[in-house]
Design a protein around this motif. Sequence first.
Motif: not given
Length: 902
Positions: A594-596, A686-691, A696-701
């Motif tokens: 939620e914070h994210l 919609g906004l899911r997966g690689v999108r 969202i900067p930093g999420l995948f990293s």
Amino acid sequence: MAAKQKLVYDFTEGNKDLKDLLGGKGANLAEMTNLGLPVPPGFTITTEACKTYLEKGDEPASLRDEVSAHLDALEQKMGKKLGQADDPLLVSVRSGAKFSMPGMMDTVLNIGLSDASVGGLAAQAGNERFAWDSYRRLIQMFGKTVMGVDGDRFEEALEAAKQGKGTSNDLELDAGDLKVLVKAFKGIVREDTGRDFPQDPREQMDLAIRAVFDSWNGDRARLYRRQERIPNDLGTAVNVCSMVFGNLGPDSGTGVAFTRDPSTGHQGVYGDYLQHAQGEDVVAGIRNTVPLADLEKLDKKSYDELMAIMATLENHYRDLCDIEFTIERGKLWMLQTRVGKRTAAAAFRIAVQLVDQGLIDLDEALTRVNGQQLAQLMFPRFDENTKAEYVAWGIAASPGAAVGKAVFDSYTAVKWSRSGEKVILVRRETNPDDLDGMIAAQGILTSRGGKTSHAAVVARGMGKTCVCGAEELEVDTKKRRFTTPDGRVVEEGDLISIDGSTGKVYVGEVPVVPSPVVEYFEGTLHAGADEQGGLVKAVHRIMAHADERRILRVRANADNGEDANRARRYGAQGIGLCRTEHMFLGEERRKEVEHLILADNDKDRETALKTLLPLQKGDFVELFQAMDGLPVTVRLLDPPLHEFLPDITELSVRVALAEARKDPNENDLRLLQAVHRLHEQNPMLGLRGVRLGLAIPGLFSMQVRAIAEAAAERKLAGGDPRAEIMIPLVGTVQELEIVRDDAETVLADVERTHNVELDIKLGTMIELPRAAVTAGQIAEAAEFFSFGTNDLTQTVWGFSRDDVEASFFTAYLEKGIFGVSPFETIDRDGVGALVKQAVEAGRATRPDLKLGVCGEHGGDPDSVHFFHEVGLDYVSCSPFRIPVARLEAGRAAVQTAGSDSR
Ligand code: ADP
Ligand code: MG
Ligand code: MG
């Protein structure tokens, strides 16, 4: 000019491999004839003749002459003519398609009898009663099946005749009674059809043959073919077989037998015999039959011959056979045989018994069983001797037997199961919010929805027992209780039992017996255990051989250490799909997510990510440990973010109430805004997966770092972690390249910091049509592909699964648009074609590209064969399906061996 097609085959001319042409019955009658077994002579009219008849509406020109020639030959062999007045040859006309099919025309016996020849038959047999009994049977069968008279009318007349004699036994009708009955039957025919029962023997035969042809297109036959996916253009053969008589007296009779027990597979004498009876009498229940073993006392000579013949047939067919026979005055005649149906347990036992007998090799044993049978053996069952009575009967949605306390919401299911209670989740219907409860429960019971409802589909995926659509139950989730049709009220906490294999619901506890096959896979039962009459041993041997033969590797879809450990016990060779979204659930983590989501600046975002990092890392350490030395494919976050936020209505109510109290909650307000902002018309697209990773900067990293650090930790501890990072929902290589660059930077950083070499592979899912079509480009940035055939099926068909399965799939299945849901078995022509294309393009770019599949299809028998054929390296499926996938991968390898299809 092409040679004229041969349309009629003498029994001496055919063989068992000609089922396409002669049908199953005809091919096997010919086979038995050529084995020298006592089969009454006869001939078979081919399926080709039937096809021409159905196309042209008329028999092929040459058929009549060919039938005449074969009839002549038969008459010569038998030394009498069809229907000959002083000594009639009689025949049966029997249908017989390639596959045995309900709805095809019933056999007509005693064809050739007439007013003119019934006396001759009586004189020849020295038995007047027998002749008239045969004649009344002919009119009854012919009237019903060829002339379309309502069969009940004959039955009623027969019943009346018996009553007139004050008996219920047909044997007590004497010749005189039967004569009267024949007259009555003829009257019924005339009354019902306006025509007389035909007296010309050849006309009787020709009409019966035609009726068999016509029955191919009867409603029942068509429906059956559609359900069983039997092609409509096969046609049926017709067998004309000289009669032998079991109704000649007590030294005659008719019987059915199996060469071994079809329910257990054990060898022995299995069958039924009925003295003084003809044809179907033995299974029609007109009189009590005796067990086949008793025939030894009644007629030892025939019995011994039958036993010898059964042994011959087993050795010849190298399989369990079922047979029909008739004894005419002490002489045994074989009337039918075929490879018999059997239960799942019997299939495994018989396959290895035949190996031990040296009749088949292990390769062949593997083809004699299948994944569906194995799956059946893996479910716990209710004790067969239970006296419990069911209170409702719903749809058997996901097999197994479950006992537990009724609970009516997910929260209670989780809470009670945590404190060690076994529960059954009872809902009107389920939705994604019930997932936790479904996982916690022993089984799921719903009062609404069919085989493709959410509950059914999810339960099947989890291998969890489910009865759905038990409409007789009134489920009141608010009051936490349900009411049975007989008015009993089951409250929360009351014990109930549900049987997902039959759909039955019981109040109270029905004793469950665990599956010994699961105990074997779990390792709690030794492979050599003499359990269930050798069942476990049989399964073990066949599984071992499947493993030896298969080319496909089998991985598991597993998200935590527990599942991973089970998967390994079941034979998984790695994890093909670890879904990281489950790592975002739970009280503490959800808060951070939620914070994210609420973060409107880099600092807040980074703080949230930093808190999540160690939590995720811990999960991965556990997973890598469980799968040490084996590959673990971790998929970065895939689902839309709003799935992690509170429900919109609940939240709106909370905010509104707080406002009314003049006590607004700042956080709730911001959450509500976020929920509105993230709301999507069609979240699946919609906004899911690689999108997400790009938006969202930093999420995948952060996720990549958690994976890398977990791997580093395991490595430094002496382990052998083999992580693979998988990017979901990629549509174009550019998306992948950006994520890949970031990931590589993170990986290099972790390697440097910990001074280890990680060798983590980066790859992608192929689950969008565009990705499949541009797979050649995508392979430039991917070291592996994993086909996400669930999403690929959704996007190729334009089906939103949750919507379509519940709304119109039943109609599609009923109309035969597809025989099985494309979400269950891969649609080879559409989705499958794209997979094949992507495999080829991907390998062209990168020959060592690793290829797998992680959709639910990975554990589906038919789909496994397809994935083998297109040359994937592995399939991945839920832990419970792993044995099924292993078995089917072995079968696929054996079945395609020698052919060039791979
Ligand atoms: P189904 O396909 O329903 O088994 P069948 O053609 O095998 O039908 O015949 C029905 C019954 O009649 C069987 O019990 C069979 O053994 C018997 N039967 C068929 N042909 C003959 C025959 N020529 N002589 C005696 N009994 C026969
Ligand atoms: Mg039969
Ligand atoms: Mg997907």
